[in-house]
Design a protein around this motif. Structure first.
Motif, short mmCIF file in Angstrom:
data_model
loop_
_atom_site.label_atom_id
_atom_site.label_comp_id
_atom_site.label_asym_id
_atom_site.label_seq_id
_atom_site.Cartn_x
_atom_site.Cartn_y
_atom_site.Cartn_z
N GLU A 86 0.86 -1.18 0.00
CA GLU A 86 0.00 0.00 0.00
C GLU A 86 0.89 1.23 0.00
O GLU A 86 1.78 1.36 0.83
CB GLU A 86 -0.88 -0.03 1.25
CG GLU A 86 -1.94 1.03 1.29
CD GLU A 86 -2.88 0.85 2.47
OE1 GLU A 86 -4.09 1.00 2.26
OE2 GLU A 86 -2.41 0.55 3.59
N GLN A 89 -2.78 5.30 1.97
CA GLN A 89 -4.05 4.80 2.53
C GLN A 89 -5.22 5.68 2.11
O GLN A 89 -6.26 5.20 1.70
CB GLN A 89 -3.92 4.78 4.06
CG GLN A 89 -5.10 4.15 4.77
CD GLN A 89 -4.81 3.97 6.26
OE1 GLN A 89 -3.74 3.56 6.65
NE2 GLN A 89 -5.79 4.28 7.09
N ARG A 92 -5.87 5.34 -1.54
CA ARG A 92 -6.02 3.92 -1.91
C ARG A 92 -5.13 3.54 -3.09
O ARG A 92 -5.57 2.91 -4.05
CB ARG A 92 -7.49 3.58 -2.16
CG ARG A 92 -8.31 3.81 -0.89
CD ARG A 92 -9.78 3.59 -1.03
NE ARG A 92 -10.44 4.04 0.20
CZ ARG A 92 -11.75 4.05 0.38
NH1 ARG A 92 -12.55 3.63 -0.56
NH2 ARG A 92 -12.26 4.47 1.52
N TYR A 141 -12.48 3.29 4.73
CA TYR A 141 -11.24 2.56 4.51
C TYR A 141 -11.36 1.13 5.07
O TYR A 141 -10.92 0.17 4.44
CB TYR A 141 -10.06 3.29 5.17
CG TYR A 141 -8.76 2.54 5.01
CD1 TYR A 141 -8.10 2.50 3.77
CD2 TYR A 141 -8.20 1.84 6.07
CE1 TYR A 141 -6.92 1.80 3.61
CE2 TYR A 141 -7.02 1.13 5.92
CZ TYR A 141 -6.39 1.11 4.68
OH TYR A 141 -5.22 0.40 4.52
N ARG A 145 -10.83 -2.33 2.97
CA ARG A 145 -9.91 -3.42 3.30
C ARG A 145 -10.65 -4.75 3.47
O ARG A 145 -10.16 -5.81 3.09
CB ARG A 145 -9.11 -3.10 4.58
CG ARG A 145 -8.03 -2.02 4.41
CD ARG A 145 -7.05 -2.33 3.30
NE ARG A 145 -6.27 -3.53 3.55
CZ ARG A 145 -4.98 -3.55 3.85
NH1 ARG A 145 -4.30 -2.42 3.92
NH2 ARG A 145 -4.35 -4.69 4.04
#
Length: 349
Positions: A86, A89, A92, A141, A145
């Motif tokens: 990643e 964050q 994305r 988020y 995930r």
């Protein structure tokens, strides 16, 4: 040493497609460096080589389901996307590998899942197969995930020539895995069962967790004959003060300090003080260990049997001594030990 020193014939049938039925019942080859002897045991016999106050350094990284399959917009072509790391964050952004790569260009969109609620846009090329993706998803988020986990599957190594089975999700993971972030398991630790860990604890053997999030760079083939010119990909590591203290106390008391796996060994060798003690550290390492090399922390190592010309074989060879390692591998092939991720294990003392 040169790349050609690490080549050998590995019969296909010795690549393990499935693990041992019980984790701690894989075969174990024990190499005694001082005596230059080789013994054949079962992994659970490892307890006989450790005493009270000895320490095992274990990589507690956790594999996440990093392999996704999406469809390219317009053509509907099926594309494999392997999540590497990643990058951001909030936005994305992810570094990924795509296959087949020739079909994937900047600006392309990929759709995932039957409902296509997860979409990714290709925003950059990084290597021949590498891309940077921006994921588009309506939700928090945490939801994003969760969606990745739901759609992803266990990233078994490419050489395992079968479909992923439901059992792989649990078996391609150490039982002490805790910190999610690896795209491949630290496989030496996969031989430990809860029962064996409990027996070691009762005997007074301590564990010192460290974290190295295994990336695919660990498995990149070495393609230069001069090993000093090979570049390792960087991987994220974390050594907490508590673990460093446990290890340093064992060193001071001249106890056995065992690195469980090549990833644990790379982690500790990446943060050594001038007086040969382990420092706490959080950051990245691209350390490449090959012979000759002086190890500072561990005086014992558990590892799997590795494929020819791999960086993992080079590190193990540096620790055991190249000629002794060569002899051990010749014996492993003759005795039909299983190699690589789901294979058998080696203890070097």
């Amino acid at each position: 040493m040169k790349l050609s020193h690490f080549n050998f014939e590995l019969p296909d049938e010795l690549l393990a497609e499935h693990p041992a039925e019980h984790r701690d019942e894989a075969r174990l080859m024990v190499l005694n460096r001082a005596e230059q002897t080789i013994e054949h045991k079962q992994f659970k016999d490892i307890i006989d080589y450790f005493d009270e106050g000895d320490v095992m350094i274990m990589n507690d990284t956790k594999v996440f389901p990093a392999r996704l399959f999406g469809n390219k917009e317009k053509t509907g072509a099926r594309i494999e996307v392997f999540l590497l790391r990643e990058l951001n964050q909030e936005q994305r952004l992810w570094d990924v590998l795509v296959d087949p790569a020739r079909k994937i260009r900047i600006g392309n969109k990929l759709y995932f899942g039957d409902d296509e609620t997860l979409v990714a846009e290709v925003i950059d090329n990084t290597t021949s197969r590498g891309r940077t993706l921006r994921f588009l998803y309506d939700g928090s988020y945490t939801d994003f995930r969760t969606k990745l986990t739901e759609l992803g599957e266990t990233p078994l190594p490419k050489y395992i020539n079968r479909e992923v089975e439901p059992e792989d999700e649990e078996r391609y993971q150490t039982i002490y895995a805790k910190n999610e972030g690896a795209v491949a398991a630290p496989t030496a630790g996969m031989h430990f069962s809860k029962h064996l860990l409990k027996r070691l604890e009762i005997k007074g053997v301590k564990t010192a967790p460290v974290t190295l999030h295994v990336g695919l760079g660990t498995f990149n083939p070495v393609e230069v004959e001069d090993l000093s010119k090979h570049k390792m990909d960087s991987e994220e590591i974390n050594i907490k003060k508590e673990s460093a203290d446990i290890v340093n106390d064992a060193i001071n008391k001249k106890k056995r300090v065992c690195a469980v796996g090549t990833t644990s060994m790379r982690t500790i060798e990446s943060s050594v003080s001038s007086n040969g003690r382990l420092n706490e550290f959080e950051g990245w390492t691209n350390k490449f260990i090959f012979p000759p090399y002086d190890f500072s922390i561990a005086n014992c190592m558990i590892t799997n049997f590795h494929t020819p010309k791999s960086t993992l074989l080079m590190m193990t060879s540096a620790f055991a001594g190249h000629d002794f390692m060569k002899k051990a591998y010749e014996e492993a092939v003759k005795e039909k030990y299983k190699f690589y991720s789901y294979g058998d294990a080696m203890l070097i003392i």
